[in-house]
Scaffold this active site. Structure first.
Site, PDB file in Angstrom:
ATOM      1  N   ASP A   1      -5.595   2.503  -3.849  1.00 53.50           N
ATOM      2  CA  ASP A   1      -6.910   2.291  -3.241  1.00 53.50           C
ATOM      3  C   ASP A   1      -7.324   3.412  -2.271  1.00 53.50           C
ATOM      4  OD1 ASP A   1      -5.107   1.545  -1.292  1.00 53.50           O
ATOM      5  OD2 ASP A   1      -6.000  -0.420  -0.885  1.00 53.50           O
ATOM      6  N   ARG A   2      -6.370   4.229  -1.845  1.00 52.06           N
ATOM      7  CA  ARG A   2      -6.745   5.332  -0.938  1.00 52.06           C
ATOM      8  C   ARG A   2      -6.933   6.631  -1.718  1.00 52.06           C
ATOM      9  NH1 ARG A   2      -3.464   4.800   4.752  1.00 52.06           N
ATOM     10  NH2 ARG A   2      -4.036   2.628   5.094  1.00 52.06           N
TER      11      ARG A   2
ATOM     12  N   ASP B   1      -0.754   1.834  -3.984  1.00 46.78           N
ATOM     13  CA  ASP B   1      -1.435   0.837  -4.810  1.00 46.78           C
ATOM     14  C   ASP B   1      -2.789   1.324  -5.333  1.00 46.78           C
ATOM     15  OD1 ASP B   1      -2.447   0.813  -2.193  1.00 46.78           O
ATOM     16  OD2 ASP B   1      -3.169  -1.231  -2.397  1.00 46.78           O
TER      17      ASP B   1
ATOM     18  N   LYS C   1      -1.095 -10.204  -0.959  1.00 48.08           N
ATOM     19  CA  LYS C   1      -2.351 -10.672  -0.365  1.00 48.08           C
ATOM     20  C   LYS C   1      -3.172 -11.424  -1.395  1.00 48.08           C
ATOM     21  CE  LYS C   1      -5.286  -6.598  -0.978  1.00 48.08           C
ATOM     22  NZ  LYS C   1      -6.225  -5.704  -0.330  1.00 48.08           N
TER      23      LYS C   1
ATOM     24  N   ASP D   1      -2.755   6.589  -3.157  1.00 46.20           N
ATOM     25  CA  ASP D   1      -1.587   6.013  -2.482  1.00 46.20           C
ATOM     26  C   ASP D   1      -0.824   5.043  -3.366  1.00 46.20           C
ATOM     27  OD1 ASP D   1      -3.425   3.940  -2.484  1.00 46.20           O
ATOM     28  OD2 ASP D   1      -2.684   3.131  -0.586  1.00 46.20           O
TER      29      ASP D   1
ATOM     30  N   GLU E   1     -13.556   4.000   5.192  1.00 49.01           N
ATOM     31  CA  GLU E   1     -12.770   4.000   6.420  1.00 49.01           C
ATOM     32  C   GLU E   1     -12.152   5.380   6.594  1.00 49.01           C
ATOM     33  OE1 GLU E   1     -10.813   0.201   7.685  1.00 49.01           O
ATOM     34  OE2 GLU E   1     -10.276   0.221   5.562  1.00 49.01           O
TER      35      GLU E   1
ATOM     36  N   LYS F   1     -11.313  -0.816  -1.685  1.00 50.46           N
ATOM     37  CA  LYS F   1     -11.489   0.622  -1.726  1.00 50.46           C
ATOM     38  C   LYS F   1     -10.824   1.127  -3.004  1.00 50.46           C
ATOM     39  CE  LYS F   1      -7.733   1.216   1.583  1.00 50.46           C
ATOM     40  NZ  LYS F   1      -7.647   0.356   2.757  1.00 50.46           N
TER      41      LYS F   1
ATOM     42  N   SER G   1       0.821  -1.212   0.000  1.00 46.21           N
ATOM     43  CA  SER G   1       0.000   0.000   0.000  1.00 46.21           C
ATOM     44  C   SER G   1       0.856   1.263   0.000  1.00 46.21           C
ATOM     45  CB  SER G   1      -0.964  -0.039   1.178  1.00 46.21           C
ATOM     46  OG  SER G   1      -1.892   1.004   1.081  1.00 46.21           O
ATOM     47  N   HIS G   2       0.723   2.070   1.040  1.00 44.57           N
ATOM     48  CA  HIS G   2       1.399   3.364   1.114  1.00 44.57           C
ATOM     49  C   HIS G   2       2.763   3.264   1.791  1.00 44.57           C
ATOM     50  CE1 HIS G   2      -0.962   2.322   4.529  1.00 44.57           C
ATOM     51  NE2 HIS G   2      -0.054   2.932   5.260  1.00 44.57           N
TER      52      HIS G   2
END
Ligand code: G1P
Ligand code: ZN
Length: 548
Positions: A286-287, A284, A126, A282, A368, A381, A113-114
């Site tokens: 998703d944020r 990947d 994952k 971010d 979230e 997300k 992720s970030h």
């Protein structure tokens, strides 16, 4: 090509956390480490013979090596096909989209992720199931159990394969389809949003004569997606997407879209001649972070605004089924749900808990506080999706971001909200902080803290309403009679030491009080949280590492 069964021994600590297995690159580089985990996934997910697997990642350091290993192991383990993003790239939401669209058995997503990337930083992997979403806890626990017993893994002995050319080839009887990482996702976005209206907005024909926006891809995976969609399909001027070239080390940065790490974008939006709209995503993809001209939208408020305005957007114009938020996320969306007569679910932290609710058509939108918002269009997300949703709302309402928020608070009240992170603290000290609060569960209710009466205290537990599974110890809560909350949680995504997250929320109905800075509005709550927990004394810290 020979299938080899390579003998191996278990590694400690291969339990997936909030979002998969995340470790330092150097840990993943140990011989057999990645292979053990991948084989444990394949051994735990049922009968996939004759089915396809999706593979892709955020392009960080070690992505390419991992892709090669996974392709060779997928072939050796009997998948009939692998769909892999060109260059090994797939943003997390795009991977979810591709799994769903092509009916794959599941997917392996390579990302931390970030978290910073590079030889000395983080890597992650994952498994997502056939609905496109993160594997539920039953599956991740089965994977972990398997990692503790593994004795060998299967792999094809062959040269590396070329994942840079789009097209199909065969690998030991398994078909490999190298796909464009962007096109399926872009098509899905076009099916949800009014691209004509957004194009008109971005060309200055709608909100004002000179509407402008900036999108910061933070040298991470969203660059190609944002360029193709925002500059390409939607016609925003070249340069609208900043830092749009993905790099293996994310340019040495920390691609987490918040006020601390996305400072280049923040400086722009808070500077002279600021654009009307700013957004970032971010590592990947998703944020998301949403900014107006000199204005920050908290992720919790963003979810509430999307829910309240959903019917303005074509993909949601028929109405939404319900909403969900993770427990620490502010209750702003609950107020929208109540006024719209929608069900609202409160789940533990982590996207995996939303999947069942969406599959059962109980919720359409979820989010979230950690800069994650999404809907049932995929099962992750989705950063760019949130940006397009906002652009669609702006194109229809023809008001500024700030005006939309002020109007929202006027109608629903404002949930002042902040999260204070204490990163890299000693694990034992972190556990003591939470235990210290737990030890007061019997005495706190009925007492006054921060001028409010404590109603109850608990360790948050969740029973999934769809499959009945129970998740315990999901955060230590002090709940007040007026709806205010103080919550302590330990991060499940870090790779060194412990991170304590302190979440603070206070509701203000009076619109004359809506213009305060969140840290000021929450000052008494912040002080009380520290008094009760002795967080700073027990960790030896005098301030949080990051405030969002
Ligand atoms: C963090 C966030 C959580 C999010 C997860 C993956 O997890 O708090 O909301 O789902 O990253 O992006 P944590 O480190 O708190 O376990
Ligand atoms: Zn992410």
């Amino acid at each position: 090509m020979q299938i080899e069964a390579v003998s191996t021994q278990p590694f400690e600590g291969q339990r997936p956390g909030t979002s998969g297995l995340r470790k330092k690159v150097t840990v993943f580089q140990q011989p057999h480490y990645l292979e053990n985990f991948v084989q444990s996934v394949f051994d735990s997910i049922g009968d996939f013979a004759g089915h396809a697997l999706v593979v892709g990642g955020d392009g960080r350091y070690f992505n390419r090596e991992a892709i090669q290993t996974i392709l060779k192991m997928a072939a050796a383990n009997g998948f009939s096909k692998v769909l892999v993003g060109q260059g090994g790239i797939l943003s997390t939401p795009a991977a979810s989209c591709v799994i769903r669209k092509y009916g794959a058995y599941g997917g392996l997503i390579l990302s931390a992720s970030h978290n910073p990337a590079g030889p000395d930083d983080d890597f992650g992997i994952k498994y997502n199931i056939g609905n496109g979403g993160p594997a539920p806890e039953g599956v991740t626990e089965a994977i972990f159990t398997r990692t503790q017993k593994i004795e060998f893994y299967n792999i094809i002995e062959c040269d590396d394969v070329d994942v840079d050319q789009i097209g199909n080839f065969e690998l030991a009887g398994m078909q490999v389809a190298v796909i464009d990482p962007v096109s399926d996702y872009a098509e899905l976005m076009q099916s949800l949003f009014d691209f004509d209206a957004i194009r008109a907005l971005l060309s200055g024909n709608s909100l004002s004569d000179d509407f402008s926006m900036a999108f910061d891809a933070m040298h991470a995976v969203t660059g190609p997606y944002a360029k193709a969609i925002i500059e390409g399909l939607l016609g925003a001027p070249d340069g609208t997407v900043m830092n749009g070239e993905p790099k293996e080390d994310f340019g040495g940065g920390h691609p987490d879209p918040n006020l601390t790490y996305a400072h280049e974008l923040v400086d722009l939006l808070y500077g002279d001649n600021a654009p009307d709209f700013g957004a970032a995503s971010d590592g990947d993809g998703d944020r998301n972070m949403i900014l107006g001209n000199h204005f920050f939208v908290t992720p919790s408020d963003s979810l509430a605004v999307l829910a309240a305005n959903a019917t303005l957007v074509p993909g949601y114009s028929a109405g939404i089924a319900g909403v969900a938020r993770s427990m620490p996320t502010s209750a702003a969306v609950d107020r929208v749900a109540t006024s719209m007569g929608l069900d609202c679910y409160e789940t533990p932290t982590g996207w995996k808990f939303f999947g069942n609710l969406m599959d059962a058509d109980r919720v359409t939108l979820c989010g979230e506080e950690s800069f994650g918002t999404g809907s049932n269009h995929v099962r992750e997300k989705d950063g760019l999706w949130a940006v397009l949703f906002w652009l669609n709302i702006l194109a229809v309402r023809k008001e500024s971001v700030e005006a939309i928020l002020l109007d929202h608070w006027q109608k629903f009240g404002r949930n002042y909200y902040s999260r204070h992170d204490y990163e890299g603290v000693d694990s034992a000290a972190a556990a003591n902080v939470l235990q210290n609060v737990r030890d007061q569960f019997g005495t706190l209710p009925g007492t006054e803290l921060a001028g409010r009466t404590v109603a109850s205290c608990d360790d948050f537990a969740y029973t999934d309403p769809v499959d009945g599974s129970v998740s315990e110890n999901q955060g230590v809560r002090i709940l007040f009679e007026d709806g205010s909350r103080i919550i302590f949680r330990l991060s499940g995504t870090g790779t060194s030491g412990a991170t304590i997250r302190l979440y603070l929320e206070s509701y203000e109905a009076d619109s004359r009080q809506h213009g305060m800075d969140a840290q000021d509005a929450l000052a008494d709550m912040i002080a009380s949280a520290n008094d009760v927990s002795q967080l700073q004394a027990l960790t030896g810290r005098d301030k949080p590492t990051v405030i969002t």
